[in-house]
Design a protein around this motif. Structure first.
Motif, PDB file in Angstrom:
ATOM      1  N   GLN A  65     117.257 -42.042  90.729  1.00  0.00           N
ATOM      2  CA  GLN A  65     117.299 -40.685  90.650  1.00  0.00           C
ATOM      3  C   GLN A  65     118.202 -39.995  89.885  1.00  0.00           C
ATOM      4  O   GLN A  65     118.116 -38.819  89.520  1.00  0.00           O
ATOM      5  N   GLY A  66     119.165 -40.844  89.332  1.00  0.00           N
ATOM      6  CA  GLY A  66     120.581 -40.214  88.490  1.00  0.00           C
ATOM      7  C   GLY A  66     121.352 -39.224  89.354  1.00  0.00           C
ATOM      8  O   GLY A  66     121.471 -39.351  90.435  1.00  0.00           O
ATOM      9  N   PHE A  67     121.613 -38.255  88.537  1.00  0.00           N
ATOM     10  CA  PHE A  67     122.349 -37.033  89.225  1.00  0.00           C
ATOM     11  C   PHE A  67     121.420 -35.793  89.258  1.00  0.00           C
ATOM     12  O   PHE A  67     120.763 -35.463  88.412  1.00  0.00           O
ATOM     13  N   ILE A  68     121.749 -34.914  90.205  1.00  0.00           N
ATOM     14  CA  ILE A  68     121.121 -33.771  90.501  1.00  0.00           C
ATOM     15  C   ILE A  68     121.865 -32.815  90.654  1.00  0.00           C
ATOM     16  O   ILE A  68     123.154 -32.926  91.214  1.00  0.00           O
ATOM     17  N   THR A  69     121.787 -31.369  90.065  1.00  0.00           N
ATOM     18  CA  THR A  69     122.614 -30.337  90.715  1.00  0.00           C
ATOM     19  C   THR A  69     121.646 -29.124  90.927  1.00  0.00           C
ATOM     20  O   THR A  69     120.612 -29.136  90.451  1.00  0.00           O
ATOM     21  N   PHE A  70     121.921 -28.367  91.903  1.00  0.00           N
ATOM     22  CA  PHE A  70     121.208 -27.190  92.149  1.00  0.00           C
ATOM     23  C   PHE A  70     122.006 -25.784  91.873  1.00  0.00           C
ATOM     24  O   PHE A  70     123.215 -25.630  92.112  1.00  0.00           O
TER      25      PHE A  70
ATOM     26  N   LEU B  40     116.062 -22.809  94.694  1.00  0.00           N
ATOM     27  CA  LEU B  40     117.404 -23.262  94.005  1.00  0.00           C
ATOM     28  C   LEU B  40     116.825 -24.011  92.680  1.00  0.00           C
ATOM     29  O   LEU B  40     115.840 -24.904  92.557  1.00  0.00           O
ATOM     30  N   LEU B  41     117.228 -23.705  91.552  1.00  0.00           N
ATOM     31  CA  LEU B  41     117.011 -24.468  90.238  1.00  0.00           C
ATOM     32  C   LEU B  41     117.512 -25.738  90.254  1.00  0.00           C
ATOM     33  O   LEU B  41     118.763 -26.081  90.501  1.00  0.00           O
ATOM     34  N   ALA B  42     116.930 -26.706  90.111  1.00  0.00           N
ATOM     35  CA  ALA B  42     117.284 -28.206  89.858  1.00  0.00           C
ATOM     36  C   ALA B  42     117.235 -28.669  88.578  1.00  0.00           C
ATOM     37  O   ALA B  42     116.498 -28.483  87.628  1.00  0.00           O
ATOM     38  N   LEU B  43     118.640 -29.287  88.215  1.00  0.00           N
ATOM     39  CA  LEU B  43     118.599 -29.861  87.120  1.00  0.00           C
ATOM     40  C   LEU B  43     119.143 -31.276  87.186  1.00  0.00           C
ATOM     41  O   LEU B  43     119.893 -31.701  88.226  1.00  0.00           O
ATOM     42  N   GLN B  44     118.593 -32.185  86.253  1.00  0.00           N
ATOM     43  CA  GLN B  44     118.442 -33.519  86.514  1.00  0.00           C
ATOM     44  C   GLN B  44     119.156 -34.330  85.398  1.00  0.00           C
ATOM     45  O   GLN B  44     119.015 -34.195  84.257  1.00  0.00           O
ATOM     46  N   LEU B  45     120.041 -35.356  85.520  1.00  0.00           N
ATOM     47  CA  LEU B  45     120.535 -36.439  84.455  1.00  0.00           C
ATOM     48  C   LEU B  45     120.073 -37.705  84.850  1.00  0.00           C
ATOM     49  O   LEU B  45     120.519 -38.225  85.904  1.00  0.00           O
ATOM     50  N   LEU B  46     119.352 -38.224  84.258  1.00  0.00           N
ATOM     51  CA  LEU B  46     118.737 -39.751  84.425  1.00  0.00           C
ATOM     52  C   LEU B  46     119.864 -40.622  83.991  1.00  0.00           C
ATOM     53  O   LEU B  46     120.633 -40.597  83.111  1.00  0.00           O
ATOM     54  N   PRO B  47     119.668 -41.848  84.909  1.00  0.00           N
ATOM     55  CA  PRO B  47     120.813 -43.131  84.164  1.00  0.00           C
ATOM     56  C   PRO B  47     120.918 -43.257  82.896  1.00  0.00           C
ATOM     57  O   PRO B  47     121.913 -43.488  82.264  1.00  0.00           O
ATOM     58  N   GLU B  48     119.826 -43.222  82.145  1.00  0.00           N
ATOM     59  CA  GLU B  48     119.552 -43.753  80.607  1.00  0.00           C
ATOM     60  C   GLU B  48     120.300 -42.734  79.933  1.00  0.00           C
ATOM     61  O   GLU B  48     120.942 -42.987  78.892  1.00  0.00           O
ATOM     62  N   ASP B  49     120.379 -41.497  80.540  1.00  0.00           N
ATOM     63  CA  ASP B  49     121.191 -40.362  79.547  1.00  0.00           C
ATOM     64  C   ASP B  49     122.656 -40.345  80.033  1.00  0.00           C
ATOM     65  O   ASP B  49     123.329 -39.376  79.589  1.00  0.00           O
TER      66      ASP B  49
END
Length: 163
Positions: free
Chosen positions: A103-108, A144-153
Motif C-alpha cells: 500500500q506504500g505511504f499514505i498521508t491525510f 480527510l483528503l488521502a494522498l498515497q505514494l506507491l512503492p514503485e514511485d
C-alpha cells in the motif's frame, strides 16, 4: 540527508509537534501514536522540522489503506524545501523499516485546518506532497483528503543521521 533520527519523546521535536494542527494534547511528553514509528528531526540555520512515520498493525486500522506506512505528522518551520524533505523522509523510512508495504505511504490532510495552495487559480491541498510524488486517492469516512505514494514511485533508501 537533512533528517536525523529522533524519538517519540524528543523535547526538540515535541516543541514543533505542539504547533502541528493534529496535536491532541500539546505539552504531553509523547507526540506519536502507539505502535511502530520513525521520528525524524531537522535543524538548519534557517529553521526546524519534524516528521513521523507510523506503521500501525493493519488489524487496528479503520481506513481503507490498512498496512500502509502513514505520515502522521510533518511540520516544516523554514528548515528547507518541503517536497525535498518529504522525499528524504520517505527514503529514511525505507532505510529504517526495509521494503515498503504494497500500500506504500499514505498521508491525510484535514482541509478544514490547512490552508490550500493556489495552483492555476484553484485551491489545492497537499501540494508539497504531490511535488514529492504522492497522488490524491480519495477521502476517509471523516472527510480527510488521502494522498498515497506507491512503492514503485519511492526514492531509494537513505539512512537518516543518528541522533
Amino acid at each position: 540527508m537533512i533528517w536525523q533520527k529522533s524519538n517519540r519523546a524528543d523535547p526538540r521535536a515535541r516543541e514543533i509537534a505542539d504547533r502541528h494542527y493534529n496535536r491532541q494534547k500539546p505539552g504531553t511528553p509523547q507526540f506519536v501514536p502507539p505502535g511502530r514509528c520513525l521520528v525524524l528531526y531537522a535543524e538548519t540555520e534557517t529553521g526546524k522540522a519534524f516528521w513521523v512515520t507510523s506503521w500501525p498493525f493493519a488489524e487496528y486500522v479503520k481506513h481503507q489503506w490498512a498496512g500502509a506506512w502513514v505520515c502522521s505528522a510533518f511540520r516544516n518551520e523554514n528548515a528547507g524545501v518541503a517536497s525535498e524533505m518529504i522525499k528524504q523522509a520517505v527514503a529514511a523510512t525505507i532505510a529504517h523499516f526495509g521494503a515498503p508495504p504494497p500500500q506504500g505511504f499514505i498521508t491525510f490532510i484535514d482541509r478544514k485546518k490547512v490552508k490550500p495552495t493556489m495552483v492555476h487559480g484553484k485551491p489545492t491541498w497537499g501540494r508539497t506532497y504531490e511535488l514529492a510524488g504522492f497522488k490524491p486517492v480519495g477521502e476517509t469516512k471523516g472527510g480527510l483528503l488521502a494522498l498515497q505514494l506507491l512503492p514503485e514511485d519511492m526514492p531509494p533508501a537513505e539512512e537518516a543521521q543518528n541522533e
